[in-house]
Design a protein around this motif. Structure first.
Motif, PDB file in Angstrom:
ATOM      1  N   THR A  32       0.859  -1.179   0.000  1.00 49.43           N
ATOM      2  CA  THR A  32       0.000   0.000   0.000  1.00 49.43           C
ATOM      3  C   THR A  32       0.902   1.239   0.000  1.00 49.43           C
ATOM      4  O   THR A  32       1.962   1.217   0.639  1.00 49.43           O
ATOM      5  CB  THR A  32      -0.951   0.032   1.221  1.00 49.43           C
ATOM      6  OG1 THR A  32      -0.206  -0.065   2.438  1.00 49.43           O
ATOM      7  CG2 THR A  32      -1.962  -1.089   1.159  1.00 49.43           C
ATOM      8  N   SER A  34      -2.156   0.888  -2.700  1.00 48.02           N
ATOM      9  CA  SER A  34      -2.441  -0.157  -3.673  1.00 48.02           C
ATOM     10  C   SER A  34      -3.127   0.378  -4.924  1.00 48.02           C
ATOM     11  O   SER A  34      -3.324  -0.383  -5.876  1.00 48.02           O
ATOM     12  CB  SER A  34      -3.323  -1.236  -3.033  1.00 48.02           C
ATOM     13  OG  SER A  34      -4.598  -0.702  -2.674  1.00 48.02           O
ATOM     14  N   GLY A 173      -2.366   2.464   4.913  1.00 47.34           N
ATOM     15  CA  GLY A 173      -2.808   1.090   4.762  1.00 47.34           C
ATOM     16  C   GLY A 173      -3.310   0.442   6.036  1.00 47.34           C
ATOM     17  O   GLY A 173      -4.019  -0.562   5.982  1.00 47.34           O
TER      18      GLY A 173
END
Length: 256
Positions: A32, A34, A173
């Motif tokens: 991430t 992503s 993330g």
């Protein structure tokens, strides 16, 4: 709010190579951000593993490539950060190249430039396979996170339809557990949260049917985006590193 708690493992980064006694390669890994785009002032890239690595990630095997496939020099700090589980590794881009007017920024400029494309390549043998992630670079994001700019998709009482909250830009993330739902009774609504759509959407599946009334999204004050912007301040704000974010974010929505 009852049971309002964020796992400290998601908030505290420690140096190290994971859990003792773990051997073998990590066969599953993801990155991430992503999504297909990152901002020019991206500060953090996170590597998510299915198991801890036997040793610290070798940063000589971590490369950021420009659109021509040429390595970008001095893009990263040589300091991979592991969380307590050893399965999430944070890669820090050189902050001195990000902050406007700082020495490395003046001398070298940002590692990434808006309008270009870049590729992250990680080929540490511990991963078992080479990992690549491609991004288009967009203009920098230098504003604090403002939940008032988020969009809450309506759900109706009596069912377990997922609640969808869409942000204008990607969150970190690990942000899924930094957001909770408070019900009309003032208690935390149990359920499962996840990030989708390149970390731009927070999705929450309640454990029980939705109840009617006013609900609150409660956002942990230490929530950040990949550029290091927080609820209380932007990354480039003067004195940001010393500023303590203590006030949580709140966003009300009604279920009818």
């Amino acid at each position: 709010m009852a049971n309002w708690r964020v796992d400290a493992a998601l908030l505290a980064l420690v140096l190290g190579g994971g859990e003792a006694g773990v051997t073998g390669v990590a066969t599953g890994a993801s990155v991430t951000p992503s999504g297909p785009e990152v901002a020019e002032n991206l500060l953090r890239i996170e590597l998510h593993l299915d198991r801890p690595l036997p040793a610290a990630l070798d940063m000589t095997h971590v490369t950021l490539l420009d659109s021509a496939g040429t390595p970008i020099p001095d893009a990263f700090l040589d300091l991979p950060l592991f969380d307590r589980s050893g399965k999430n590794v944070t890669l820090l881009l050189h902050p001195g190249r990000i902050k406007t007017g700082v020495g490395p920024n003046v001398a070298l400029g940002p590692a990434m430039r808006s309008g270009q494309s870049v590729t992250l390549r990680i080929d540490d043998p511990q991963l078992g396979r080479r990992l690549e992630q491609h991004w288009q670079v967009t203009p920098p994001l230098r504003e604090r996170i403002d939940p008032r700019q988020w969009t809450v998709q309506a759900v109706r009482q009596g069912g377990r339809q997922p609640l969808r909250v869409v942000a204008p830009a990607a969150l970190d993330g690990d942000a899924a557990q930094a957001i909770a739902v408070q019900g009309p009774d003032g208690r935390r609504v149990p359920g499962v949260a996840m990030l989708t759509a390149g970390e731009r959407e927070w999705r929450f599946m309640p454990a029980q049917n939705w109840r009617p009334g006013t609900h609150l999204l409660r956002i942990h004050p230490r929530l950040e985006d990949p550029q290091g912007n927080r609820l209380c301040s932007a990354f480039e704000q003067a004195g940001q590193s010393a500023q303590r974010c203590e006030e949580e974010g709140r966003l009300a929505f009604i279920i009818e």
